[in-house]
Scaffold this active site. Structure first.
Site, PDB file in Angstrom:
ATOM      1  N   GLU A  70     108.143  37.481  87.124  1.00  0.00           N
ATOM      2  CA  GLU A  70     109.067  36.879  86.139  1.00  0.00           C
ATOM      3  C   GLU A  70     110.454  36.656  86.731  1.00  0.00           C
ATOM      4  O   GLU A  70     111.031  35.566  86.626  1.00  0.00           O
ATOM      5  CB  GLU A  70     109.168  37.788  84.905  1.00  0.00           C
ATOM      6  CG  GLU A  70     110.189  37.243  83.896  1.00  0.00           C
ATOM      7  CD  GLU A  70     110.355  38.087  82.671  1.00  0.00           C
ATOM      8  OE1 GLU A  70     109.822  39.224  82.628  1.00  0.00           O
ATOM      9  OE2 GLU A  70     110.994  37.611  81.729  1.00  0.00           O
ATOM     10  N   ASP A  90     105.199  41.262  85.426  1.00  0.00           N
ATOM     11  CA  ASP A  90     106.336  41.317  84.502  1.00  0.00           C
ATOM     12  C   ASP A  90     106.895  42.723  84.640  1.00  0.00           C
ATOM     13  O   ASP A  90     106.326  43.677  84.110  1.00  0.00           O
ATOM     14  CB  ASP A  90     105.860  41.035  83.064  1.00  0.00           C
ATOM     15  CG  ASP A  90     107.040  40.869  82.119  1.00  0.00           C
ATOM     16  OD1 ASP A  90     106.857  40.271  81.041  1.00  0.00           O
ATOM     17  OD2 ASP A  90     108.150  41.339  82.453  1.00  0.00           O
ATOM     18  N   ILE A  92     109.482  44.395  83.551  1.00  0.00           N
ATOM     19  CA  ILE A  92     109.750  45.054  82.263  1.00  0.00           C
ATOM     20  C   ILE A  92     109.382  44.047  81.178  1.00  0.00           C
ATOM     21  O   ILE A  92     110.051  43.004  81.031  1.00  0.00           O
ATOM     22  CB  ILE A  92     111.227  45.479  82.115  1.00  0.00           C
ATOM     23  CG1 ILE A  92     111.616  46.538  83.147  1.00  0.00           C
ATOM     24  CG2 ILE A  92     111.461  46.008  80.693  1.00  0.00           C
ATOM     25  CD1 ILE A  92     113.037  47.064  83.013  1.00  0.00           C
ATOM     26  N   ASP A  93     108.311  44.324  80.464  1.00  0.00           N
ATOM     27  CA  ASP A  93     107.975  43.483  79.300  1.00  0.00           C
ATOM     28  C   ASP A  93     108.523  44.239  78.086  1.00  0.00           C
ATOM     29  O   ASP A  93     108.080  45.337  77.779  1.00  0.00           O
ATOM     30  CB  ASP A  93     106.467  43.268  79.198  1.00  0.00           C
ATOM     31  CG  ASP A  93     106.164  42.167  78.194  1.00  0.00           C
ATOM     32  OD1 ASP A  93     106.748  41.085  78.305  1.00  0.00           O
ATOM     33  OD2 ASP A  93     105.359  42.404  77.271  1.00  0.00           O
ATOM     34  N   THR A  95     112.263  43.715  77.606  1.00  0.00           N
ATOM     35  CA  THR A  95     113.612  43.986  78.141  1.00  0.00           C
ATOM     36  C   THR A  95     114.617  44.240  77.023  1.00  0.00           C
ATOM     37  O   THR A  95     115.468  45.138  77.121  1.00  0.00           O
ATOM     38  CB  THR A  95     114.083  42.809  79.020  1.00  0.00           C
ATOM     39  OG1 THR A  95     113.217  42.705  80.155  1.00  0.00           O
ATOM     40  CG2 THR A  95     115.515  42.986  79.485  1.00  0.00           C
ATOM     41  N   ASP A 220     103.850  37.517  80.912  1.00  0.00           N
ATOM     42  CA  ASP A 220     103.805  38.365  79.704  1.00  0.00           C
ATOM     43  C   ASP A 220     102.384  38.804  79.388  1.00  0.00           C
ATOM     44  O   ASP A 220     102.167  39.876  78.840  1.00  0.00           O
ATOM     45  CB  ASP A 220     104.325  37.585  78.477  1.00  0.00           C
ATOM     46  CG  ASP A 220     105.807  37.272  78.535  1.00  0.00           C
ATOM     47  OD1 ASP A 220     106.180  36.138  78.188  1.00  0.00           O
ATOM     48  OD2 ASP A 220     106.578  38.158  78.946  1.00  0.00           O
TER      49      ASP A 220
HETATM   50  O1  LIG Z   1     110.823  41.257  77.849  1.00  0.00           O
HETATM   51  P1  LIG Z   1     110.299  40.061  78.525  1.00  0.00           P
HETATM   52  O2  LIG Z   1     109.554  40.306  79.799  1.00  0.00           O
HETATM   53  O3  LIG Z   1     111.335  39.000  78.686  1.00  0.00           O
HETATM   54  O4  LIG Z   1     109.143  39.401  77.598  1.00  0.00           O
HETATM   55  C1  LIG Z   1     109.295  39.202  76.196  1.00  0.00           C
HETATM   56  C2  LIG Z   1     110.025  37.889  75.937  1.00  0.00           C
HETATM   57  O5  LIG Z   1     111.338  37.977  76.449  1.00  0.00           O
HETATM   58  C3  LIG Z   1     110.101  37.628  74.446  1.00  0.00           C
HETATM   59  O6  LIG Z   1     110.737  36.400  74.231  1.00  0.00           O
HETATM   60  C4  LIG Z   1     108.720  37.584  73.810  1.00  0.00           C
HETATM   61  O7  LIG Z   1     108.827  37.395  72.429  1.00  0.00           O
HETATM   62  C5  LIG Z   1     107.984  38.869  74.087  1.00  0.00           C
HETATM   63  O8  LIG Z   1     106.673  38.759  73.561  1.00  0.00           O
HETATM   64  C6  LIG Z   1     107.918  39.153  75.581  1.00  0.00           C
HETATM   65  O9  LIG Z   1     107.288  40.399  75.795  1.00  0.00           O
HETATM   66 MG   LIG Z   2     107.617  39.617  79.304  1.00  0.00          MG
HETATM   67 MG   LIG Z   3     110.040  40.872  81.593  1.00  0.00          MG
END
Ligand SMILES: O=P(O)(O)O[C@H]1[C@H](O)[C@@H](O)[C@H](O)[C@@H](O)[C@@H]1O
Ligand SMILES: [Mg+2]
Ligand SMILES: [Mg+2]
Length: 285
Positions: A70, A90, A92-93, A95, A220
């Site tokens: 990512e 990814d 950090i999923d 964030t 994601d």
């Molecule tokens: O936290 P990240 O990796 O950016 O992924 C999330 C994303 O930013 C959000 O817009 C989505 O709604 C989430 O489902 C993702 O996990």
């Molecule tokens: Mg994500």
């Molecule tokens: Mg992320």
């Protein structure tokens, strides 16, 4: 027959666990928050550090493998999937959850060969839950097998979704219209963990019947797409077509960075779930 990719999967699990430790330690410090596509699309130095730690550790062991990460893509790396062994990361999923110390933060590592997911690893690092799936060998959480819900009646279901980071009023109106349509089916409830990967692992665990989101990115959902399908779930796009192609990076193949995907429930052919709506008892597995 020896599993060609077991060694790589073991490495992914160890890397995800190490990454989770970095995330937990970072939660004790101030988190330097930056933004990407909008003021609510957040990234931190920890996202970037964790992604580099994972990718460097893989390069040392598997120097010919490729990556879709990512934060590497955000820094300008191409997002194209080839037949080569490819790690889809990814770091950090969730964030936004991480920034706010909201307790659902995942490290997501998917692995694709010939554009087909071979394994997926999602470490929910604040819950200490390691979700794993190897293609054809089932899905697990901390070693315990996972099965999607057997619930066939959407009126007895919990549906998960996320709002993403687009705050354009027209887009928000469309999201709220979808929410209204789903709630008024009616469904038992709607939830969102704040991370696609953990929402999809909740589907694989059978405690959420379906998850949908418009605009997810391949990183994601690459790992959790296999966890869902190996737990008996199905992935489809908003037209109901098989979305594994997208989840396997199909859109990444075409250079698109986001996939439209609904990730839904249920194995086919389950007969032991009561469908008689008159029955008062609601059997939930
Ligand atoms: O936290 P990240 O990796 O950016 O992924 C999330 C994303 O930013 C959000 O817009 C989505 O709604 C989430 O489902 C993702 O996990
Ligand atoms: Mg994500
Ligand atoms: Mg992320």
């Amino acid at each position: 027959m020896a599993d060609l990719w077991q060694n790589a999967m073991d490495h992914a699990v160890a890397a995800a666990r190490r990454a989770g430790q970095v995330v937990r330690e970072a939660l004790l410090d101030d988190r330097k928050v930056m933004t990407k596509s909008s003021s609510v699309d957040l990234v931190t130095q920890t996202d970037q550090k964790v992604e580099q730690l994972i990718i460097q550790s893989v390069k040392e062991k598997f120097p010919t493998h490729r990556f879709i990460g990512e934060e590497s893509v955000a820094a300008g790396e191409p997002c194209i999937l080839t037949d080569d062994p490819t790690w889809i990361v990814d770091p950090i999923d969730g964030t936004t959850n991480f920034v706010h110390a909201f307790p659902f933060v995942a490290v997501s590592i998917g692995f694709s060969v010939n554009k087909q997911m071979e394994f997926g690893v999602v470490f929910s690092c604040l819950e200490d839950k390691m979700f794993t799936a190897r293609r054809g060998s089932g899905a697990f959480c901390n070693g315990e097998p996972l099965q999607v819900s057997g619930q066939k009646d959407i009126q007895r279901s919990i549906i998960a979704t996320e709002f993403g980071s687009n705050r354009d009023p027209e887009v928000v109106d469309k999201m709220f219209s979808s929410l209204r349509n789903v709630l008024c089916i009616p469904v038992h409830g709607m939830r969102g963990a704040g991370t696609a990967a953990i929402n999809m692992c909740l589907v694989a665990s059978g405690c959420v019947e379906a998850y949908y989101e418009i605009g997810m990115h391949v990183w994601d959902l690459a790992a959790s797409s296999l966890i869902v399908s190996e737990a008996g779930g199905v992935l489809m796009d908003v037209e109901g077509k098989d979305a594994r192609a997208s989840a396997d990076g199909g859109d990444a193949r075409r250079g698109a960075k986001s996939v439209r995907c609904a990730c839904v429930f249920r194995r086919s052919g389950r007969s032991d779930v009561p469908t008689d709506r008159r029955s008062q008892q609601q059997n939930h597995r």
